[in-house]
Scaffold this active site. Structure first.
Site, PDB file in Angstrom:
ATOM      1  N   TYR A 144     -11.615   0.228  27.039  1.00 54.37           N
ATOM      2  CA  TYR A 144     -11.225  -1.185  27.031  1.00 54.37           C
ATOM      3  C   TYR A 144     -10.598  -1.575  28.378  1.00 54.37           C
ATOM      4  CZ  TYR A 144      -8.970  -5.498  25.326  1.00 54.37           C
ATOM      5  OH  TYR A 144      -8.565  -6.805  25.140  1.00 54.37           O
ATOM      6  N   VAL A 187       1.222  -7.403  14.701  1.00 52.96           N
ATOM      7  CA  VAL A 187       1.639  -8.590  13.952  1.00 52.96           C
ATOM      8  C   VAL A 187       0.931  -8.639  12.595  1.00 52.96           C
ATOM      9  CG1 VAL A 187       1.656 -11.116  13.907  1.00 52.96           C
ATOM     10  CG2 VAL A 187       2.232  -9.913  16.023  1.00 52.96           C
TER      11      VAL A 187
HETATM   12  P1  NAD Z   1     -11.800 -10.512  18.204  1.00 52.55           P
HETATM   13  O1  NAD Z   1     -12.201  -9.098  17.956  1.00 52.55           O
HETATM   14  O2  NAD Z   1     -11.344 -11.318  17.030  1.00 52.55           O
HETATM   15  O3  NAD Z   1     -12.954 -11.312  18.941  1.00 52.55           O
HETATM   16  C1  NAD Z   1     -13.939 -10.719  19.726  1.00 52.55           C
HETATM   17  C2  NAD Z   1     -15.274 -11.325  19.316  1.00 52.55           C
HETATM   18  O4  NAD Z   1     -16.309 -10.776  20.148  1.00 52.55           O
HETATM   19  C3  NAD Z   1     -15.656 -10.996  17.873  1.00 52.55           C
HETATM   20  O5  NAD Z   1     -16.091 -12.160  17.216  1.00 52.55           O
HETATM   21  C4  NAD Z   1     -16.789  -9.969  18.014  1.00 52.55           C
HETATM   22  O6  NAD Z   1     -17.691  -9.978  16.937  1.00 52.55           O
HETATM   23  C5  NAD Z   1     -17.407 -10.417  19.322  1.00 52.55           C
HETATM   24  N1  NAD Z   1     -18.159  -9.365  20.019  1.00 52.55           N
HETATM   25  C6  NAD Z   1     -17.775  -8.087  20.253  1.00 52.55           C
HETATM   26  N2  NAD Z   1     -18.731  -7.424  20.921  1.00 52.55           N
HETATM   27  C7  NAD Z   1     -19.744  -8.313  21.122  1.00 52.55           C
HETATM   28  C8  NAD Z   1     -21.021  -8.241  21.747  1.00 52.55           C
HETATM   29  N3  NAD Z   1     -21.441  -7.093  22.326  1.00 52.55           N
HETATM   30  N4  NAD Z   1     -21.809  -9.335  21.756  1.00 52.55           N
HETATM   31  C9  NAD Z   1     -21.392 -10.509  21.178  1.00 52.55           C
HETATM   32  N5  NAD Z   1     -20.200 -10.632  20.567  1.00 52.55           N
HETATM   33  C10 NAD Z   1     -19.388  -9.545  20.549  1.00 52.55           C
HETATM   34  O7  NAD Z   1     -10.657 -10.458  19.309  1.00 52.55           O
HETATM   35  P2  NAD Z   1      -9.785 -11.631  19.956  1.00 52.55           P
HETATM   36  O8  NAD Z   1      -8.369 -11.262  19.779  1.00 52.55           O
HETATM   37  O9  NAD Z   1     -10.256 -12.944  19.514  1.00 52.55           O
HETATM   38  O10 NAD Z   1     -10.144 -11.424  21.499  1.00 52.55           O
HETATM   39  C11 NAD Z   1     -11.030 -12.266  22.199  1.00 52.55           C
HETATM   40  C12 NAD Z   1     -11.018 -11.880  23.668  1.00 52.55           C
HETATM   41  O11 NAD Z   1      -9.710 -12.027  24.207  1.00 52.55           O
HETATM   42  C13 NAD Z   1     -11.459 -10.447  23.928  1.00 52.55           C
HETATM   43  O12 NAD Z   1     -12.256 -10.410  25.084  1.00 52.55           O
HETATM   44  C14 NAD Z   1     -10.142  -9.738  24.165  1.00 52.55           C
HETATM   45  O13 NAD Z   1     -10.311  -8.639  25.012  1.00 52.55           O
HETATM   46  C15 NAD Z   1      -9.311 -10.830  24.814  1.00 52.55           C
HETATM   47  N6  NAD Z   1      -7.855 -10.591  24.607  1.00 52.55           N
HETATM   48  C16 NAD Z   1      -7.274 -10.816  23.405  1.00 52.55           C
HETATM   49  C17 NAD Z   1      -5.917 -10.558  23.258  1.00 52.55           C
HETATM   50  C18 NAD Z   1      -5.178 -10.794  21.962  1.00 52.55           C
HETATM   51  O14 NAD Z   1      -3.984 -10.519  21.890  1.00 52.55           O
HETATM   52  N7  NAD Z   1      -5.779 -11.336  20.939  1.00 52.55           N
HETATM   53  C19 NAD Z   1      -5.170 -10.044  24.330  1.00 52.55           C
HETATM   54  C20 NAD Z   1      -5.827  -9.791  25.524  1.00 52.55           C
HETATM   55  C21 NAD Z   1      -7.170 -10.083  25.666  1.00 52.55           C
HETATM   56  N1  UDP Z   2       2.680  -0.846  16.474  1.00 54.23           N
HETATM   57  C1  UDP Z   2       3.587  -0.437  15.495  1.00 54.23           C
HETATM   58  N2  UDP Z   2       3.158  -0.446  14.204  1.00 54.23           N
HETATM   59  C2  UDP Z   2       1.920  -0.853  13.815  1.00 54.23           C
HETATM   60  C3  UDP Z   2       1.011  -1.280  14.821  1.00 54.23           C
HETATM   61  C4  UDP Z   2       1.420  -1.247  16.137  1.00 54.23           C
HETATM   62  O1  UDP Z   2       4.729  -0.084  15.798  1.00 54.23           O
HETATM   63  O2  UDP Z   2       1.631  -0.842  12.606  1.00 54.23           O
HETATM   64  C5  UDP Z   2       3.132  -0.860  17.881  1.00 54.23           C
HETATM   65  C6  UDP Z   2       2.165  -0.190  18.857  1.00 54.23           C
HETATM   66  O3  UDP Z   2       2.438   1.192  18.941  1.00 54.23           O
HETATM   67  C7  UDP Z   2       2.488  -0.938  20.148  1.00 54.23           C
HETATM   68  C8  UDP Z   2       2.885  -2.335  19.679  1.00 54.23           C
HETATM   69  O4  UDP Z   2       3.181  -2.220  18.295  1.00 54.23           O
HETATM   70  O5  UDP Z   2       3.602  -0.346  20.792  1.00 54.23           O
HETATM   71  C9  UDP Z   2       1.772  -3.357  19.876  1.00 54.23           C
HETATM   72  O6  UDP Z   2       0.576  -2.826  19.329  1.00 54.23           O
HETATM   73  P1  UDP Z   2      -0.783  -3.641  19.260  1.00 54.23           P
HETATM   74  O7  UDP Z   2      -1.845  -2.686  18.837  1.00 54.23           O
HETATM   75  O8  UDP Z   2      -0.584  -4.863  18.453  1.00 54.23           O
HETATM   76  O9  UDP Z   2      -1.033  -4.134  20.743  1.00 54.23           O
HETATM   77  P2  UDP Z   2      -1.103  -3.400  22.171  1.00 54.23           P
HETATM   78  O10 UDP Z   2      -0.589  -2.000  22.062  1.00 54.23           O
HETATM   79  O11 UDP Z   2      -2.531  -3.452  22.549  1.00 54.23           O
HETATM   80  O12 UDP Z   2      -0.214  -4.236  23.006  1.00 54.23           O
END
Ligand code: NAD
Ligand code: UDP
Ligand code: UDP
Length: 313
Positions: A144, A187
């Protein structure tokens, strides 16, 4: 009115973004392979004449005519992106190449949903965009983190080499309705555990920190970044700078949900960053943005969403 492609549009963030763009009067083409996204996230949009849904995997070429592209396709939670790590890297890298190729052909403006994970386990705190990060290239999170870093590289090379109009947004932890119930993110885990009366699983000592941005704030920022002048490429951090330990988060979820669940401590996953906090001064300056929804308020809304789903299931 523009024709806008949202890849990953059936996911958590993508579905909120599609909703927002439709409300602004745009034509929205949602492309998703439903790996982690669901039709239920966008079911309420299907009847809108300006909304179109296409099942497609972005690792394969896509020929459509659009004015703007938001590239969000990529699983975002560790459980999902580690399920098939090779596919995760392909989605980030081949997906970026295809969407950039598309943007080049149709002269579209393109925004990449990058991530705070490009900073890895940072030794600079809070993280400004100028920080290059500390990422393990061979660990369980690398598919990732490095995939997203390579996608950023591709965006900047298409910008330098082909003069594409690009925007790179580094998203920090974001939460809200339509997060997956079982994706293991903190969350959703804590809320579902609290609502079901199960133990709250704290990984490590719970003193690691994260900052949590409510989805509406994030979508507002993404739309504003897309609207910036062509000279602005980013990368730009988007997140809520207020930092919480996981113990504080657990206590807040327990008090807001009125749950009697107990805290249990589990091993910390490998490469789990100790601290993470965005420096959002660039966002404040360039798009006049800072988050408006406090964690307590956003959690209340998210808890209501999960309550409805848990009752319905
Ligand atoms: P999510 O998993 O809900 O959404 C990702 C979407 O992409 C899904 O609908 C999935 O089916 C689709 N997808 C995955 N692989 C695919 C492919 N090969 N072709 C077409 N569609 C595909 O996750 P999200 O939280 O909504 O994240 C959306 C974007 O934001 C991602 O790129 C993620 O890396 C980025 N992002 C999210 C967060 C967060 O906290 N939610 C933080 C940092 C970055
Ligand atoms: N985490 C936790 N309990 C859970 C899931 C996650 O304590 O049930 C912790 C995890 O180890 C990390 C933080 O919460 O330190 C955020 O995790 P998340 O997977 O949401 O996001 P990321 O690590 O990608 O920031
Ligand atoms: N591509 C696409 N849709 C388009 C144009 C290109 O999916 O409308 C893909 C194409 O398959 C190619 C990639 O984008 O593999 C990169 O395109 P680019 O034109 O930059 O490179 P080239 O085709 O010269 O390899």
């Amino acid at each position: 009115m523009e024709r806008i492609l949202v890849t990953g549009g059936a996911g958590f963030l993508g579905s909120h973004l599609c909703e927002r763009l439709l409300a602004q009067g745009h034509d929205v083409l949602c492309v998703d392979n439903f790996f982690t996204g669901t039709k239920s996230n966008i079911a309420h949009l299907l009847m809108q004449p300006r909304f179109e849904l296409l099942r497609h995997d972005v690792t394969f070429p896509l020929y459509v005519e659009v004015d703007r592209i938001y590239n969000l396709a990529c699983p975002a939670s560790p459980i999902h992106y580690q399920f098939d790590p090779v596919q995760t890297t392909k989605t980030s890298v081949h997906g970026a190449i295809n969407m950039l190729g598309l943007a080049k052909r149709v002269k579209a403006k393109i925004l990449q949903a990058s991530t705070s994970e490009v900073y890895g386990d940072p030794e600079v705190h809070p993280q400004p965009e100028s920080y290059w990060g500390r990422v393990n290239p061979v660990g369980a999170r690398s598919c990732y983190d490095e995939g997203k870093r390579c996608a950023e590289t591709l965006f900047f090379d298409y910008w330098r080499q082909h003069r594409l109009r690009i925007k790179v947004v580094r998203i920090f932890n974001t939460y809200g309705p339509r997060m997956h119930q079982n994706d293991g993110r903190v969350v959703s885990n804590f809320i579902v555990q609290a609502l079901k009366g199960n133990d709250i699983t704290i990984y490590g000592d719970g003193m690691q920190t994260r900052c949590f941005c409510y989805v509406d704030d994030l979508v507002e920022a993404m739309v504003r970044v897309m609207d910036t002048a062509d000279e602005f490429t980013g990368p730009i951090n988007i997140g809520n700078p207020v930092e919480f330990t996981m113990l504080q988060l657990a206590e807040l979820v327990l008090s807001l949900s009125g749950s009697k669940s107990k805290l249990v401590f589990k091993p910390l996953p490998s490469d789990d960053p100790r601290q993470r906090q965005p420096d959002i001064s660039l966002a404040e300056k360039v798009i006049g943005w800072s988050p408006t929804i406090e964690l307590r308020q956003g959690l209340e809304r998210t808890i209501r969403y999960f309550e409805d789903r848990i009752i319905a299931s």
